[in-house]
Design an enzyme around this catalytic site. Structure first.
Site, mmCIF file in Angstrom:
data_model
loop_
_atom_site.group_PDB
_atom_site.id
_atom_site.type_symbol
_atom_site.label_atom_id
_atom_site.label_comp_id
_atom_site.label_asym_id
_atom_site.label_seq_id
_atom_site.Cartn_x
_atom_site.Cartn_y
_atom_site.Cartn_z
ATOM 1 N N GLU A 166 0.787 -1.232 0.000
ATOM 2 C CA GLU A 166 0.000 0.000 0.000
ATOM 3 C C GLU A 166 0.822 1.287 0.000
ATOM 4 O O GLU A 166 0.418 2.273 -0.615
ATOM 5 C CB GLU A 166 -0.928 0.004 1.224
ATOM 6 N N SER A 212 -44.142 -35.260 39.693
ATOM 7 C CA SER A 212 -43.695 -35.637 41.041
ATOM 8 C C SER A 212 -42.313 -35.124 41.394
ATOM 9 O O SER A 212 -41.908 -35.195 42.557
ATOM 10 C CB SER A 212 -43.720 -37.161 41.183
#
Length: 836
Positions: A90, A488
């Protein structure tokens, strides 16, 4: 000569005027574009959106959440190789120029003139500083005005910030494709590596991406991607940043990228990760979750999670296969390339080692199947076609489902499978657990579902969570979102309320038919035991819970009152509000597996309140702790100056005592009896101290087991999402369906734990009693006796006042044919040892 001098003077004056006009024009342009430039000082305090990362207890990555997948790295943490690769690609003169590369600008200008009118995008000459100005402060508009603003901002940024700061902003902001922002995230997305592990070739490929990440896709445009990568490698070599041998090796390296998922990264942890995501969203909001860069350390133990998932899936599949084979998922035309057609069918991604396949041909002895091909990064379908064989052993279970009945066991593969059938298959294993090469077993996605939660009973930390068969199939988390009747398994809360208010494990209650007038035209309710028509007469609380006797629980609830039971249900967090109807004492209300395992954890830890949590700690992007689950105070943990023979640190636990610790031990002992000789005896195979209770709801629509060891609590339920009967008789009970899942899980989870008994709290007296009657055992009497836990001031009764003795008209009494005989040890007479 004089004319020449005059002419030169004129030229000089004209040039001066032109120069001054030019300078003025340039100054005017600069003033014009400078007056509305963005405030570049904001870069100093810039906080980019950073993804939130979620980790398990061992540090393994569980999930990532972000709108922009980014991990912010300070420049000091970026390897020199990566920096050089981006500079080579770059802006190789980045550390020399003042923000603008004039040579590059001239070159770009010449190319613009040459390409004018060709509709080609102008070539940029932006430095890294200019890209920072554009990415952070401007738009992507292609215009001279934007370029001028970009240049002006670049020069100002260079005067304000160091080169390293500018480069740090750039490397963390840039978009590099596949949803990755910044080099740290891109390194993970493309190569599943940290930046410190990148090779020259990998760093060069990432550096090639900023200008055109879509054009350099590693699969769709592989050749162009490699070409651009090699260009960066050449620039690295040209600048002297790598050696010739390194460059040659890097050029030859294939472009091999991974397909890293956005979802949960720990196998079987999808439901857990999604629950954590919801939690963070509710705590901090969407922006903090997806942009805040939080580091979340969860309570998930990956090893225990895999165990839980394995046991739960096996239980669901085993039940489903017992109901019969429902047929192929769909039909497929297998002419031509069947792989492409099969790849278009949605398959579940989280049920490995199951794989979707299509039947290619069948015979009596086998069927040849073709597996769904994989998709490569970018969505391309793999060209590889893998096949296998399903044998008769692989379809032996597949009796045709015919309502409540099932067909005959198949004797040939062709009776079950036909060409074009789309199915699931997984490897066929020998009895020794070894896979048979090339052979597979038919599978089907179970219709039944369920949930499991495993918790540390001392802290409330959720160690594992299974919210269903497959998260990919349904994201509905049945562990936390499915409200089901616990049946239960709620009874221990009722018994805890009784034991905490004067009852003992030897208290006797009548097991006999009972009628409850529900009032207001609602009719008469006649609760029954599971073994309808059979009653035992007077029974102790221990034996009543062990056998899960409904009539005893209803009489007990009548005696102590539903408001008291509702208060205990609220304390334990099972229900927020419990209606004052006796049926709710039998678990008729609706609650979740998470609530049930939390309640049982309080029984396991001596009655201390625990708050369930999936998160241990949350840190912000700067490492500051903003949430911690453990709120206990540690006195003496901070020791300035080191060890000086001071007292040991102490943890101060200020959590509420929900239940008396002695009551908690009593109910634990009663539930240990359920495992040893009651409805959950299958769990006894674990071989460690386990206390628990099964639950089966009305019409057997849900089957439960909730229990604990000293180290882990677990809640499991099985049922259809649209509730319907699981079956009939014992085959559809919690003891038959849910308890075996608990057994298989606890065998794995407790394999390396010693068989430590439950801790007896100070003050409890262990008295030997006759197990059937609850009365004190005589001297030397050992047969049929047990050690029973009694609180100070209580003792085994010498005779009985039975709760629920028949009234004058006989309602609620025991039929003569079912009454206990006098030699049973029960005597229906008043006494002083019982409680009313």
């Amino acid at each position: 000569m004089r004319l020449l001098v005059r002419f030169m003077g004129f030229l000089f004056a004209a040039g001066t005027v032109v120069f001054l006009v030019g300078v003025g024009a340039v100054a005017g342009l600069i003033w014009h574009f400078s007056k509305d430039l963005p405030d570049y000082s904001q870069l100093q305090d810039y906080e980019p959106p950073v993804m939130t990362r979620v980790h398990a207890v061992d540090g393994s990555l569980l999930g990532e959440y972000a709108k922009e997948r980014r991990l912010y790295l300070p420049i000091q943490a970026v390897p020199k190789l990566v920096i050089n690769a981006f500079l080579a690609a770059e802006d190789k003169n980045f550390y020399e120029h003042g923000g603008i590369d004039y040579t590059g600008m001239a070159r770009a200008g010449v190319l613009f003139i040459q390409n004018y009118g060709s509709n080609r995008r102008p070539q940029g000459a932006s430095t890294i500083t200019q890209q920072v100005a554009k990415n952070f402060l401007l738009t992507n508009e292609v215009s001279f005005a934007r370029k001028i603003k970009e240049a002006l901002l670049a020069m100002r940024i260079e005067k304000t910030y160091s080169k390293d700061k500018i480069l740090e902003l750039y490397l963390n902001e840039i978009y590099l494709g596949l949803g990755a922002y910044g080099i740290a995230a891109a390194s993970l997305v493309y190569f599943d590596k940290s930046v410190n592990e990148l090779t020259v070739a990998e760093a060069s490929y990432l550096a090639a991406l900023p200008k055109m990440p879509a054009t350099l896709h590693p699969v769709r445009n592989r050749d162009r991607a490699i070409e651009r990568r090699n260009y960066v490698i050449d620039r690295l070599l040209e600048n002297g940043w790598i050696k010739q041998a390194d460059a040659d090796k890097a050029r030859k390296e294939p472009l091999a990228v991974t397909n890293r998922s956005n979802g949960a990264h720990t196998f079987a942890g999808e439901y857990f990760a999604e629950e954590v995501r919801r939690d963070i969203f509710e705590r901090y909001g969407e922006k903090k979750l997806y942009e805040g860069g939080l580091s979340v350390r969860t309570t998930l133990d990956p090893k225990i999670q895999v165990m839980a998932r394995k046991a739960m899936v096996a239980g669901l599949v085993n039940y489903d296969e017992q109901q019969g084979y429902r047929g192929a998922m769909s039909k497929l035309d297998i002419s031509g390339d069947w792989g492409v057609k099969l790849a278009e069918i949605k398959s579940l991604s989280d049920i490995s080692p199951w794989r979707m396949a299509v039947v290619l041909e069948t015979s009596d002895q086998s069927a040849r199947i073709g597996f769904q091909p994989n998709r490569e990064l970018g969505g391309a379908i793999s060209k590889q076609r893998e096949t296998g064989i399903v044998t008769v052993d692989g379809v032996r279970w597949a009796r045709a489902a015919q309502g409540n009945a099932k067909g005959k066991t198949p004797t040939s593969v062709a009776q079950v499978l036909q060409p074009g059938d789309v199915i699931y298959a997984d490897p066929l294993y020998t009895k020794e657990g070894q896979p048979v090469e090339g052979q597979y077993r038919l599978r089907q996605i179970p219709e039944v579902s369920g949930a499991m939660v495993a918790m540390d009973p001392w802290t409330g930390r959720v160690l594992a969570m299974v919210g269903g068969f497959s998260f990919d199939q349904s994201q509905f988390n049945r562990a936390t979102q499915a409200y089901r009747q616990p049946g239960s398994s709620f009874k221990p809360i009722v018994y805890s309320a009784a034991l905490d208010n004067g009852y003992t494990p030897s208290t006797v209650v009548l097991d006999a038919p009972i009628e409850i007038d529900q009032g207001q035209g609602a009719g008469v309710w006649r609760p029954e035991n599971f073994s309808s028509g059979k009653f035992q007469g007077p029974v102790t609380l221990r034996n009543a819970l062990r056998q899960s006797l409904n009539t005893v629980t209803v009489r007990l609830a009548q005696d102590i009152g539903m408001p008291l039971i509702g208060e205990y249900a609220r304390r334990f967090g099972v229900y927020d509000e419990l209606p004052n109807y006796l049926s709710y004492a039998l678990g008729a209300g609706e609650t979740t597996a998470m609530r049930m395992v939390t309640a049982y954890s309080m029984l396991a830890n001596g009655g201390r309140r625990v708050k369930p949590t999936l998160i241990d700690r949350i840190q912000d992007r700067y490492g500051r702790t903003i949430f911690k689950h453990d709120q206990r105070e540690c006195r003496g943990c901070d020791a300035p100056g080191g060890w000086k023979n001071q007292a040991e640190p102490q943890l101060i636990d200020r959590r509420e005592q929900v239940l008396d610790s002695m009551t908690a031990y009593q109910i634990t002992e009663l539930m240990e009896g359920v495992v040893q000789a009651g409805t959950a005896t299958v769990v006894k195979e674990v071989g460690k101290p386990i206390a628990g209770k099964t639950g089966t709801t009305n019409e057997a629509k849900d089957a439960w087991f909730v229990g604990f060891s000293p180290d882990v609590a677990v809640a499991i339920y099985m049922g259809y999402d649209k509730p319907r009967a699981l079956g009939r008789g014992n085959a559809a009970t919690g003891g038959h369906l849910a308890a075996p899942i608990a057994r298989d899980f606890l065998k794995l989870a407790l394999a390396d734990k010693p068989a430590v008994p439950f801790k007896v709290p100070a003050g409890i007296k262990l008295v030997r009693v006759v197990s059937k009657t609850g009365m004190r055992a005589g001297p030397g009497e050992t047969g049929g006796t047990i050690l029973e836990a009694f609180k100070p001031g209580t003792a085994p009764p010498d005779n009985y006042s039975v709760i629920g003795v028949a009234d004058a008209d006989g309602r609620g009494g025991v039929p003569a044919s079912q009454q206990q005989q006098p030699d049973s040890g029960f005597f229906m007479r008043p006494g002083t040892g019982g409680l009313y």
